[in-house]
Design a protein around this motif. Structure first.
Motif, PDB file in Angstrom:
ATOM      1  N   LEU A 305       0.818  -1.205   0.000  1.00 44.15           N
ATOM      2  CA  LEU A 305       0.000   0.000   0.000  1.00 44.15           C
ATOM      3  C   LEU A 305       0.858   1.264   0.000  1.00 44.15           C
ATOM      4  O   LEU A 305       0.620   2.211  -0.774  1.00 44.15           O
ATOM      5  CB  LEU A 305      -0.913  -0.033   1.226  1.00 44.15           C
ATOM      6  N   LEU A 306       1.894   1.281   0.834  1.00 45.89           N
ATOM      7  CA  LEU A 306       2.794   2.431   0.874  1.00 45.89           C
ATOM      8  C   LEU A 306       3.533   2.589  -0.450  1.00 45.89           C
ATOM      9  O   LEU A 306       3.733   3.713  -0.944  1.00 45.89           O
ATOM     10  CB  LEU A 306       3.795   2.264   2.021  1.00 45.89           C
ATOM     11  N   GLN A 308       2.446   1.599  -3.449  1.00 44.48           N
ATOM     12  CA  GLN A 308       1.505   2.049  -4.469  1.00 44.48           C
ATOM     13  C   GLN A 308       1.198   3.539  -4.340  1.00 44.48           C
ATOM     14  O   GLN A 308       1.046   4.242  -5.341  1.00 44.48           O
ATOM     15  CB  GLN A 308       0.213   1.237  -4.379  1.00 44.48           C
ATOM     16  N   LEU A 309       1.130   4.037  -3.099  1.00 38.36           N
ATOM     17  CA  LEU A 309       0.909   5.468  -2.893  1.00 38.36           C
ATOM     18  C   LEU A 309       2.095   6.281  -3.407  1.00 38.36           C
ATOM     19  O   LEU A 309       1.925   7.345  -4.014  1.00 38.36           O
ATOM     20  CB  LEU A 309       0.668   5.763  -1.411  1.00 38.36           C
ATOM     21  N   LEU A 312       2.256   6.425  -7.390  1.00 40.10           N
ATOM     22  CA  LEU A 312       1.339   7.293  -8.118  1.00 40.10           C
ATOM     23  C   LEU A 312       2.051   8.499  -8.714  1.00 40.10           C
ATOM     24  O   LEU A 312       1.791   8.899  -9.852  1.00 40.10           O
ATOM     25  CB  LEU A 312       0.201   7.755  -7.187  1.00 40.10           C
ATOM     26  N   ARG A 320       3.214   9.126   4.854  1.00 38.40           N
ATOM     27  CA  ARG A 320       1.773   8.929   4.700  1.00 38.40           C
ATOM     28  C   ARG A 320       1.138   8.767   6.079  1.00 38.40           C
ATOM     29  O   ARG A 320       1.693   8.107   6.959  1.00 38.40           O
ATOM     30  CB  ARG A 320       1.475   7.676   3.864  1.00 38.40           C
ATOM     31  N   ASP A 324      -4.514   7.992   5.306  1.00 36.71           N
ATOM     32  CA  ASP A 324      -4.221   7.815   3.878  1.00 36.71           C
ATOM     33  C   ASP A 324      -4.248   6.342   3.499  1.00 36.71           C
ATOM     34  O   ASP A 324      -4.745   5.961   2.429  1.00 36.71           O
ATOM     35  CB  ASP A 324      -2.855   8.415   3.530  1.00 36.71           C
ATOM     36  N   LEU A 325      -3.678   5.520   4.380  1.00 35.01           N
ATOM     37  CA  LEU A 325      -3.619   4.078   4.108  1.00 35.01           C
ATOM     38  C   LEU A 325      -5.007   3.448   4.200  1.00 35.01           C
ATOM     39  O   LEU A 325      -5.389   2.640   3.341  1.00 35.01           O
ATOM     40  CB  LEU A 325      -2.672   3.399   5.100  1.00 35.01           C
ATOM     41  N   GLU A 327      -7.903   4.813   3.839  1.00 41.46           N
ATOM     42  CA  GLU A 327      -8.812   5.251   2.779  1.00 41.46           C
ATOM     43  C   GLU A 327      -8.650   4.406   1.524  1.00 41.46           C
ATOM     44  O   GLU A 327      -9.605   4.171   0.784  1.00 41.46           O
ATOM     45  CB  GLU A 327      -8.549   6.726   2.435  1.00 41.46           C
ATOM     46  N   ARG A 328      -7.416   3.946   1.287  1.00 36.68           N
ATOM     47  CA  ARG A 328      -7.137   3.189   0.055  1.00 36.68           C
ATOM     48  C   ARG A 328      -7.445   1.706   0.213  1.00 36.68           C
ATOM     49  O   ARG A 328      -7.771   1.033  -0.762  1.00 36.68           O
ATOM     50  CB  ARG A 328      -5.667   3.385  -0.338  1.00 36.68           C
TER      51      ARG A 328
END
Length: 427
Positions: A305-306, A308-309, A312, A320, A324-325, A327-328
């Motif tokens: 997840l980190l 992929q953020l 982007l 983050r 933020d984590l 929400e995704r």
């Protein structure tokens, strides 16, 4: 303590007979039980144990004596016939084996009870003690019984050693054994004979009701500790022998306690401990593996997840927040906090003012998880022809168990791709 030393000094002849007889019985039965268990015929021991009773009664009626050899010969004959009948019913009809075992067990045992009742009402004075074959009476073993036990135990162990390779192949790959020319039917009859012998000898100590436990329980317990058949045989024999000694000791210290049931109870306790605490196959070890796997999946999902953020905007330096984590990806807040703290301890993430950022090692590991996810999605679409919107869930599961060797093979099979089915870059 005094009773302990009195017992284990073996000064009393009766203690020697009972203890050695129990050890020979439990150890040899356990070895044969291993092959019965591996062939998935655990109920066969129960069927034979109940089927020997009419043989004992008929041998007594015909001979008029309680000679152990004559009674055991009669028990062996009817026990062996019962297994032949089970095999015949199974092979010549649509009745399944478990049903055939139930039929044979109940019919033979019913005949045995009828014969035993008839003997008890016959007025024959020699019938006294014959009912010990029903419930067992290990504490009454004498030197003559011990000789029989010893002969049968040596015969069982010697035959097992002599035909170890053939019996092993019969248990694990019967079709292959038949293909290479092994006499499979003869081997089945040999194993049947060994099973009947083990049961026949054991009924005098623990009776027909409990003998199935002596045959199968040590084997089941040993199976939890090893994948090697030789080790399994040794462990089962040792467990059986230990239960025999301990059961005899309990019976000695508490004379009102019968030896046979205590032997079964102790080996059952050993089996329960094995089921729970065996290092690889036990219940506790399995729970710990599941817990470790869940923790691993959580950690890799957070790293992915980190990554992929950061992917982007190709910015892996920005920290983050937890929101933020979340929400995704839908992760329980408490689990996410626990997973991030553990990743921090491992050096994969750093914390800056309640915000999280990947370390160099964390970025590498997160990149690998993303790569495996996208490779598997591409493999499913290209080789299994699945729609691109149907592969995500499967990739979410498989990405955590792909080994480096499989990863390399995937890269080669897919010709080192750059994009996944959704046109996302494969890192």
């Amino acid at each position: 303590m005094q009773q302990f030393w009195e017992f284990f000094s073996f000064a009393d002849a009766n203690i020697r007979y009972v203890t050695l007889g129990s050890v020979l019985l439990a150890g040899s039965s356990a070895v044969v039980g291993c092959f019965t268990l591996l062939r998935k015929r655990a109920l066969v021991g129960d069927a034979v144990a109940h089927s020997v009773l009419p043989g004992v009664c008929l041998a007594f009626i015909l001979s008029g004596t309680k000679n152990p050899l004559i009674l055991l010969l009669g028990a062996f004959i009817t026990g062996w016939i019962s297994l032949i009948v089970i095999d015949y019913i199974t092979s010549r009809s649509r009745i399944k084996e478990d049903t055939a075992i139930g039929l044979v067990l109940s019919v033979f045992f019913g005949i045995g009870i009828l014969l035993l009742t008839s003997i008890q009402h016959s007025g024959n004075a020699a019938q006294s003690g014959l009912d010990k074959f029903l419930f067992g009476k290990a504490a009454s073993l004498v030197g003559e019984d011990l000789i029989v036990f010893g002969i049968v135990a040596v015969l069982l162990l010697f035959t097992t050693i002599l035909f170890y390779k053939e019996l092993m192949l019969l248990c694990f790959d019967q079709a292959f054994a038949r293909t290479i020319g092994f006499p499979v039917r003869a081997l089945e009859l040999l194993l049947t004979t060994l099973t009947v012998l083990a049961v026949v000898v054991g009924i005098q100590a623990v009776g027909v009701v409990l003998m199935a436990a002596m045959l199968i329980t040590p084997a089941a317990a040993a199976r939890f500790w090893t994948e090697n058949l030789k080790v399994m045989l040794v462990l089962a024999a040792l467990m059986g022998a230990f239960s025999g000694i301990t059961g005899a000791f309990v019976s000695y210290t508490a004379p009102a306690m019968p030896t046979g049931p205590w032997i079964v109870l102790i080996i059952s306790m050993i089996a329960i401990l094995s089921f729970a605490f065996a290092p690889k196959r036990g219940w506790v070890a399995r729970l710990m593996r599941q817990r470790r796997n869940r923790a691993l999946i959580l950690e890799e999902n957070l790293l992915k997840l980190l990554f992929q953020l950061g992917e982007l905007k190709q910015d892996f330096e920005t920290s983050r927040s937890l929101s933020d984590l979340l929400e995704r990806r839908s992760i329980p807040k408490r689990q996410a906090i626990h997973g991030l703290k553990k990743l921090k301890q491992q050096g994969y993430v750093k914390k800056k003012k309640k915000r999280w950022i990947l370390t160099i090692e964390g970025e590498k590991r997160g990149r690998r998880v993303v790569r495996l996810h996208r490779l598997w999605e591409l493999y499913l679409t290209q080789y299994l022809h699945l729609a691109s919107d149907h592969v995500h869930e499967d990739a979410e599961t498989i990405e955590h168990i792909i080994t480096p060797e499989l990863e390399k093979r995937l890269m080669e099979e897919l010709n080192y791709p750059e994009l996944d089915p959704h046109s996302a870059r494969i890192p």
